[in-house]
Design a protein around this motif. Structure first.
Motif, short mmCIF file in Angstrom:
data_model
loop_
_atom_site.label_atom_id
_atom_site.label_comp_id
_atom_site.label_asym_id
_atom_site.label_seq_id
_atom_site.Cartn_x
_atom_site.Cartn_y
_atom_site.Cartn_z
N PHE A 1 89.87 29.46 77.71
CA PHE A 1 91.17 29.02 77.23
C PHE A 1 91.33 29.17 75.72
N ILE A 2 90.33 29.69 75.04
CA ILE A 2 90.42 29.85 73.58
C ILE A 2 91.19 31.12 73.24
N LYS A 3 92.20 30.99 72.40
CA LYS A 3 92.99 32.13 71.97
C LYS A 3 92.50 32.72 70.65
N ASP A 4 91.75 31.92 69.89
CA ASP A 4 91.28 32.36 68.58
C ASP A 4 89.81 32.76 68.63
N ASN A 5 89.42 33.65 67.74
CA ASN A 5 88.01 34.04 67.59
C ASN A 5 87.42 33.32 66.39
N PHE A 6 86.22 32.75 66.57
CA PHE A 6 85.59 31.97 65.51
C PHE A 6 84.13 32.39 65.34
N THR A 7 83.63 32.17 64.14
CA THR A 7 82.19 32.08 63.89
C THR A 7 81.94 30.70 63.30
N SER A 8 80.85 30.07 63.69
CA SER A 8 80.59 28.69 63.27
C SER A 8 79.12 28.49 62.96
N ALA A 9 78.87 27.52 62.07
CA ALA A 9 77.50 27.12 61.74
C ALA A 9 77.46 25.60 61.67
N SER A 10 76.40 25.01 62.23
CA SER A 10 76.27 23.55 62.24
C SER A 10 74.87 23.13 61.80
N TYR A 11 74.83 21.93 61.20
CA TYR A 11 73.56 21.32 60.81
C TYR A 11 73.58 19.88 61.29
N HIS A 12 72.52 19.50 62.03
CA HIS A 12 72.41 18.16 62.58
C HIS A 12 71.11 17.53 62.07
N ALA A 13 71.21 16.42 61.35
CA ALA A 13 70.05 15.69 60.84
C ALA A 13 69.96 14.37 61.58
N ARG A 14 68.95 14.23 62.43
CA ARG A 14 68.85 13.05 63.28
C ARG A 14 67.94 11.99 62.69
N TYR A 15 68.49 10.81 62.48
CA TYR A 15 67.76 9.60 62.10
C TYR A 15 66.98 9.75 60.79
N ASN A 16 67.34 10.73 59.96
CA ASN A 16 66.67 10.95 58.68
C ASN A 16 65.16 11.11 58.84
N ILE A 17 64.76 11.72 59.94
CA ILE A 17 63.33 11.95 60.20
C ILE A 17 63.05 13.45 60.05
N ALA A 18 62.09 13.77 59.20
CA ALA A 18 61.73 15.17 59.00
C ALA A 18 61.25 15.78 60.30
N GLY A 19 61.69 16.99 60.58
CA GLY A 19 61.28 17.68 61.79
C GLY A 19 62.22 17.51 62.96
N LEU A 20 63.29 16.69 62.79
CA LEU A 20 64.24 16.48 63.87
C LEU A 20 65.60 17.11 63.56
N GLN A 21 65.62 18.12 62.71
CA GLN A 21 66.87 18.79 62.36
C GLN A 21 67.16 19.93 63.34
N THR A 22 68.44 20.13 63.59
CA THR A 22 68.88 21.23 64.45
C THR A 22 69.91 22.07 63.71
N LEU A 23 69.73 23.38 63.75
CA LEU A 23 70.67 24.33 63.17
C LEU A 23 71.25 25.18 64.29
N SER A 24 72.51 25.58 64.14
CA SER A 24 73.11 26.45 65.15
C SER A 24 74.07 27.44 64.51
N LEU A 25 74.18 28.60 65.13
CA LEU A 25 75.16 29.62 64.77
C LEU A 25 75.82 30.07 66.06
N SER A 26 77.11 30.37 65.99
CA SER A 26 77.80 30.79 67.21
C SER A 26 79.01 31.66 66.87
N GLY A 27 79.49 32.35 67.87
CA GLY A 27 80.71 33.14 67.75
C GLY A 27 81.32 33.33 69.13
N ASN A 28 82.63 33.38 69.20
CA ASN A 28 83.29 33.68 70.47
C ASN A 28 84.27 34.83 70.27
N PHE A 29 84.40 35.66 71.31
CA PHE A 29 85.16 36.90 71.20
C PHE A 29 85.97 37.09 72.48
N ASN A 30 87.24 37.35 72.32
CA ASN A 30 88.12 37.53 73.46
C ASN A 30 88.32 39.01 73.76
#
Length: 288
Positions: free
Chosen positions: A71-100
């Motif tokens: 249902f997405i009409k737009d094309n995006f590229t995205s980047a995210s950073y998740h830092a959980r509980y301020n504990i070293a080693g529990l970070q998650t990084l992500s990159l994504s893109g969608n194309f119609n």
């Protein structure tokens, strides 16, 4: 007396070393047991609304429900950073893109969790096909988990999603994670998680979401979220998750082709986590 103190100091030193060693071992194995391919919600918008995302369609549907890509009409590229509980080693990084495309909508998502002691990598490709009211999505991911100087395992994880427009204001979503019951080890199965939810937009400014999540080995979770558009291109968000005692807050705004989202979530025992996403709108697909 000095000899007695010296003996006691030596014993205390041994106790502290033993405690520290046990703590490292527990942390080491808890990372392996807790992470181990669990579906981690991606995107700060997701965290802002309590991760009740199965019934919405946005630029992070490639992670949260591949059917949303349809249902997405737009094309995006995205980047995210998740830092959980301020504990070293529990970070998650992500990159994504969608194309119609003319026949299918596609998405690609890359995730990286952990540090050099324990880490996970996942890269997945999703395809979605929609009609006016129904979208079906399928995703296959290559998943690898590694412990430094100990073991490295990989497998394939499959996902299926459904998103349907019940009316102009109400959507129903379903998502199944790890349909094939993939394992890293014979005794360690990657979780199979089922999610069912609704999204409701009573006005253009308000989005209400709710979702039930069931890991087949754990109790059911109920999630509820709210997104409110205060002014054009600026949103406030909040959400709550049952049993885990998680409370979520966030905001987002758009500046031309850039989208910025931030969220924080609080666990009563573990503390705060922080989530940041930056997306770029590549272009727009003409509505059919």
């Amino acid at each position: 007396m000095s000899k007695q103190y010296a003996v006691n100091d030596g014993r205390n030193s041994i106790r502290w070393k033993t405690f520290f060693f046990c703590w490292i071992i527990c942390l080491f194995y808890s990372k392996w047991a807790v992470a181990s391919g669990d579906p981690f919600p991606m995107g700060a918008r997701s965290w802002g609304i309590g991760n009740a995302t199965v019934a919405i369609s946005d630029n992070y549907s490639v992670f949260n429900n591949p059917a949303g890509l349809g249902f997405i009409k737009d094309n995006f590229t995205s980047a995210s950073y998740h830092a959980r509980y301020n504990i070293a080693g529990l970070q998650t990084l992500s990159l994504s893109g969608n194309f119609n495309t003319k026949y299918l909508n596609a998405g690609i998502g890359i995730e990286q969790f952990g540090d050099k002691l324990y880490n996970e990598q996942k890269i997945g490709v999703a395809l979605a096909k929609s009609t006016n009211r129904v979208s079906l999505g399928l995703k296959v991911s290559y998943f690898q988990a590694a412990i430094e100087n100990f073991a490295s395992k990989n497998t394939l994880i499959t996902e299926f999603g459904l998103l349907t427009k019940l009316s102009s204001k109400l959507q129903l979503g379903f998502h199944a994670y790890n349909l094939t019951g993939a394992k890293l080890f014979a005794s360690q199965r990657i979780p199979t998680v089922l999610r069912l939810g609704l999204s409701f937009t009573p006005t253009k400014q308000i989005l209400l979401v709710t979702e039930a999540e069931k890991d087949i080995d754990l109790p059911m979770l109920i999630k509820v979220g709210l997104e409110y558009q205060i002014v054009k291109s600026f949103y406030l968000r909040t959400g709550i998750t049952s049993k885990l005692n998680n409370v979520h807050f966030g905001f987002g705004f758009q500046s031309k082709q850039f989208l910025f989202d931030y969220a924080t979530s609080n666990h009563s025992a573990l503390g705060f986590s922080h989530h940041l996403t930056i997306s770029y709108q590549i272009g727009q697909t003409k509505a059919s």
